[in-house]
Design an enzyme around this catalytic site. Structure first.
Site, PDB file in Angstrom:
ATOM      1  N   LYS A  24      -6.934  19.421  -3.912  1.00  0.00           N
ATOM      2  CA  LYS A  24      -6.971  18.230  -4.759  1.00  0.00           C
ATOM      3  C   LYS A  24      -8.222  18.223  -5.638  1.00  0.00           C
ATOM      4  CE  LYS A  24      -6.028  13.293  -4.163  1.00  0.00           C
ATOM      5  NZ  LYS A  24      -5.676  12.262  -3.181  1.00  0.00           N
ATOM      6  N   LYS A 199      -3.896  -8.971   0.058  1.00  0.00           N
ATOM      7  CA  LYS A 199      -3.171  -7.719  -0.183  1.00  0.00           C
ATOM      8  C   LYS A 199      -1.914  -7.639   0.692  1.00  0.00           C
ATOM      9  CE  LYS A 199      -2.228  -3.571  -1.529  1.00  0.00           C
ATOM     10  NZ  LYS A 199      -1.763  -3.275  -2.877  1.00  0.00           N
ATOM     11  N   TYR A 246       6.535 -24.152  -2.791  1.00  0.00           N
ATOM     12  CA  TYR A 246       6.956 -23.718  -1.442  1.00  0.00           C
ATOM     13  C   TYR A 246       6.171 -22.507  -0.943  1.00  0.00           C
ATOM     14  CZ  TYR A 246      11.027 -26.400  -3.003  1.00  0.00           C
ATOM     15  OH  TYR A 246      11.844 -27.367  -3.511  1.00  0.00           O
ATOM     16  N   CYS A 257      19.795 -30.508   3.032  1.00  0.00           N
ATOM     17  CA  CYS A 257      20.349 -29.359   2.279  1.00  0.00           C
ATOM     18  C   CYS A 257      19.902 -27.990   2.792  1.00  0.00           C
ATOM     19  CB  CYS A 257      19.983 -29.470   0.807  1.00  0.00           C
ATOM     20  SG  CYS A 257      20.817 -30.825   0.001  1.00  0.00           S
TER      21      CYS A 257
HETATM   22  N1  LIG Z   1      -0.648   4.643  -3.709  1.00  0.00           N
HETATM   23  C1  LIG Z   1      -0.740   3.470  -4.275  1.00  0.00           C
HETATM   24  O1  LIG Z   1      -0.157   3.217  -5.310  1.00  0.00           O
HETATM   25  C2  LIG Z   1      -1.586   2.372  -3.652  1.00  0.00           C
HETATM   26  C3  LIG Z   1      -1.656   1.128  -4.281  1.00  0.00           C
HETATM   27  C4  LIG Z   1      -2.441   0.123  -3.726  1.00  0.00           C
HETATM   28  C5  LIG Z   1      -3.127   0.381  -2.545  1.00  0.00           C
HETATM   29  N2  LIG Z   1      -3.024   1.592  -1.950  1.00  0.00           N
HETATM   30  C6  LIG Z   1      -3.768   1.797  -0.721  1.00  0.00           C
HETATM   31  O2  LIG Z   1      -4.794   2.753  -0.985  1.00  0.00           O
HETATM   32  C7  LIG Z   1      -5.004   3.579   0.131  1.00  0.00           C
HETATM   33  C8  LIG Z   1      -4.870   5.027  -0.286  1.00  0.00           C
HETATM   34  O3  LIG Z   1      -3.548   5.294  -0.704  1.00  0.00           O
HETATM   35  P1  LIG Z   1      -3.178   6.627  -1.462  1.00  0.00           P
HETATM   36  O4  LIG Z   1      -1.753   6.552  -1.822  1.00  0.00           O
HETATM   37  O5  LIG Z   1      -4.188   6.921  -2.537  1.00  0.00           O
HETATM   38  O6  LIG Z   1      -3.371   7.695  -0.273  1.00  0.00           O
HETATM   39  P2  LIG Z   1      -3.444   9.294  -0.363  1.00  0.00           P
HETATM   40  O7  LIG Z   1      -3.092   9.778   0.995  1.00  0.00           O
HETATM   41  O8  LIG Z   1      -2.705   9.800  -1.549  1.00  0.00           O
HETATM   42  O9  LIG Z   1      -4.970   9.593  -0.678  1.00  0.00           O
HETATM   43  C9  LIG Z   1      -5.972   9.506   0.285  1.00  0.00           C
HETATM   44  C10 LIG Z   1      -6.962  10.638   0.061  1.00  0.00           C
HETATM   45  O10 LIG Z   1      -8.033  10.458   0.966  1.00  0.00           O
HETATM   46  C11 LIG Z   1      -8.495  11.747   1.313  1.00  0.00           C
HETATM   47  N3  LIG Z   1      -9.320  11.688   2.528  1.00  0.00           N
HETATM   48  C12 LIG Z   1      -8.910  11.537   3.807  1.00  0.00           C
HETATM   49  N4  LIG Z   1      -9.980  11.552   4.632  1.00  0.00           N
HETATM   50  C13 LIG Z   1     -11.092  11.693   3.854  1.00  0.00           C
HETATM   51  C14 LIG Z   1     -12.504  11.774   4.130  1.00  0.00           C
HETATM   52  N5  LIG Z   1     -12.974  11.702   5.373  1.00  0.00           N
HETATM   53  N6  LIG Z   1     -13.343  11.900   3.074  1.00  0.00           N
HETATM   54  C15 LIG Z   1     -12.870  11.967   1.821  1.00  0.00           C
HETATM   55  N7  LIG Z   1     -11.547  11.908   1.513  1.00  0.00           N
HETATM   56  C16 LIG Z   1     -10.672  11.775   2.518  1.00  0.00           C
HETATM   57  C17 LIG Z   1      -7.215  12.546   1.499  1.00  0.00           C
HETATM   58  O11 LIG Z   1      -7.449  13.917   1.453  1.00  0.00           O
HETATM   59  C18 LIG Z   1      -6.373  12.020   0.329  1.00  0.00           C
HETATM   60  O12 LIG Z   1      -6.558  12.832  -0.801  1.00  0.00           O
HETATM   61  C19 LIG Z   1      -3.998   3.105   1.187  1.00  0.00           C
HETATM   62  O13 LIG Z   1      -4.627   2.212   2.072  1.00  0.00           O
HETATM   63  C20 LIG Z   1      -2.953   2.408   0.382  1.00  0.00           C
HETATM   64  O14 LIG Z   1      -2.316   1.412   1.162  1.00  0.00           O
HETATM   65  C21 LIG Z   1      -2.281   2.592  -2.489  1.00  0.00           C
END
Ligand SMILES: NC(=O)c1ccc[n+]([C@@H]2O[C@H](COP(=O)([O-])OP(=O)(O)OC[C@H]3O[C@@H](n4cnc5c(N)ncnc54)[C@H](O)[C@@H]3O)[C@@H](O)[C@H]2O)c1
Length: 439
Positions: A24, A199, A246, A257
């Protein structure tokens, strides 16, 4: 989060992207997006070329040269719904270790969706231990959820409905919000767990909307009705359907109702062998909510209780399926001495099916109802504010220190003393030391 990284860089910030995934990092370092997202390749490419974004797997080095750390790792979900917080714990420890070697102010913001309690219960202790600092003067923490949708992440970042920051203190919020200064969106400064719940409430609500539309659509299809047209017209109602109406925690619904129409729809679905678990769960959910208030009173030890409100809503004397009649039944059934005050209801003037209903459910209703608010309050220890009954504005002056208030509507006249509880279907025990206004 590559979209967040790119958008913050586009806003003029220097961003260091940290990940443990080498592949990545290589892609992002070359300005190529690791995910398919409209507009992201172009934006990321430009930001990397302009050297606004750099990438590394060295958390400590990145933290050392930045004033803010935004955590976006995704805690994987276990089969039982609980979240594996190990990923977050590792990141926060790394950030803490990096902060142990510097003294400059730093704010750590969790953008990942975070369950309430995890920040204070798990992450802050780890961060404080690893950094040797205490949250306060030189260290701030925030819960700052993302409201990005896959497929429109850049647009969502640039035009959010709001920015919500749940922070340890105002300094932490200020430091984080400086990163979003370019966004033209309202800012909500709340407590960390409130930000987490905003959230979760949002995503849970979106899921409910989809399931609701699909259940209505399924019933429509079974009946040969155009569900698309039905829901299109449904969505036109911005007064009651697509609106804040609501959507405040309070008391259960009732009246002649809503319960009847839910039962009818679930019955029709069953007749057609259609499973509509969402619609089918709503009346049981409402029953549980009424029971929660009974249980709250019982936990207080069978004290004398005043219920302000009996008919199902203000200005109506309709007692049929009133949730307050159900509440009164539940309390009386448990031996709780009950007094009722509701200027909308004059028992002598209640007729027909309305009368039959109340006689069946509260046979001694005439003895329970008093027509003087002060006298009602004088006779009790617990006051349940069920409805905004006429004269409720005078309540703060009428309450005494013996009173515990269970406010099911969030009465503005109860003022700031009750407000923190009001949104939760409030309980204000006088024992909290926050004496009711006017006492
Ligand atoms: N995907 C979305 O559209 C979206 C939208 C709103 C909120 N979120 C929230 O955001 C969070 C992340 O979602 P995502 O889809 O980006 O996840 P993802 O799995 O695509 O990305 C997470 C990244 O974190 C990295 N990672 C893991 N451990 C690590 C460490 N110790 N140090 C550095 N990097 C590390 C992973 O390698 C991965 O690239 C989640 O909690 C999700 O609920 C996601």
């Amino acid at each position: 989060s590559t979209p967040t990284t790119s958008c913050l860089a586009a806003a003029g910030h220097d961003v260091v992207g940290v990940d443990v995934d080498r592949h990545k990092l290589d892609l992002v370092g070359q300005g190529r997006s690791p995910i398919r997202e409209p507009g992201l390749d172009e934006l990321l490419g430009r930001m990397v070329a302009e050297k606004r974004i750099r990438v590394t797997d060295d958390t400590a080095a990145a933290v050392g040269e930045c004033a803010r750390s935004l955590i976006c790792v995704g805690p994987p979900s276990r089969r039982n719904g609980s979240l594996e917080s190990g990923f977050l714990e590792r990141v926060i420890e790394k950030i803490g270790q990096a902060l142990a070697t510097t003294s400059a102010y730093h704010v750590v913001a969790v953008r990942s969706t975070l369950l309430p309690g995890v920040l204070a219960g798990t992450l802050v202790p780890l961060l404080e231990k690893a950094s040797g600092r205490r949250v306060g003067d030189t260290l701030g923490v925030c819960v700052n959820p993302e409201f990005l949708r896959e497929g429109s992440a850049i647009r969502d970042f640039e035009r959010p409905p709001f920015t919500v920051v749940g922070s340890s203190d105002a300094k932490a919020a200020d430091a984080l919000l400086a990163a979003y200064a370019h966004l033209d969106a309202p800012v909500h400064r709340v407590l960390p767990d409130e930000a987490s719940m905003v959230k979760y409430a949002s995503n849970n609500f979106h899921a409910i909307k989809v399931a609701f539309a699909n259940e209505i659509g399924a019933v429509c299809r079974q009946l040969g009705i155009d569900g698309q047209r039905v829901m299109t017209v449904f969505c036109e109602d911005r007064e009651l359907n697509i609106s804040p109406r609501y959507l405040r925690p309070g008391f259960g619904f009732g009246g002649s109702c809503l319960p009847k129409d839910l039962r009818a729809m679930v019955y029709v679905a069953k007749e057609h062998d259609l499973a509509t678990p969402l619609l089918g769960s709503i009346l049981p959910s409402n029953d549980h909510h009424i029971q929660r208030v009974v249980d709250t009173v019982l936990e207080m030890g069978k004290k004398r209780v005043a219920l302000l409100g009996l008919s199902f809503k203000v200005g109506s004397d309709d007692l049929r399926e009133s949730p307050f009649v159900r509440l009164a039944e539940g309390l009386i059934g448990k031996g709780v001495p009950l007094h009722v005050y509701d200027p909308d209801v004059t028992i002598g003037n209640v007729f027909g099916r309305n009368k039959a209903y109340v006689e069946e459910h509260l046979p001694h209703v005439a003895q329970l109802i008093a027509d003087d608010l002060q006298q009602t309050l004088d006779a009790v220890d617990v006051v349940i504010v069920g409805k905004k009954v006429a004269g409720i504005d005078a309540l703060p002056e009428l309450l005494r220190s013996q009173h515990t208030v269970i406010d099911l509507v969030g009465i503005p006249a109860l003022g700031d003393v009750l407000r923190p509880w009001a949104s939760m279907g409030a309980v204000l025990p006088s024992a909290t030391g926050l004496a009711p206004v006017g006492s």
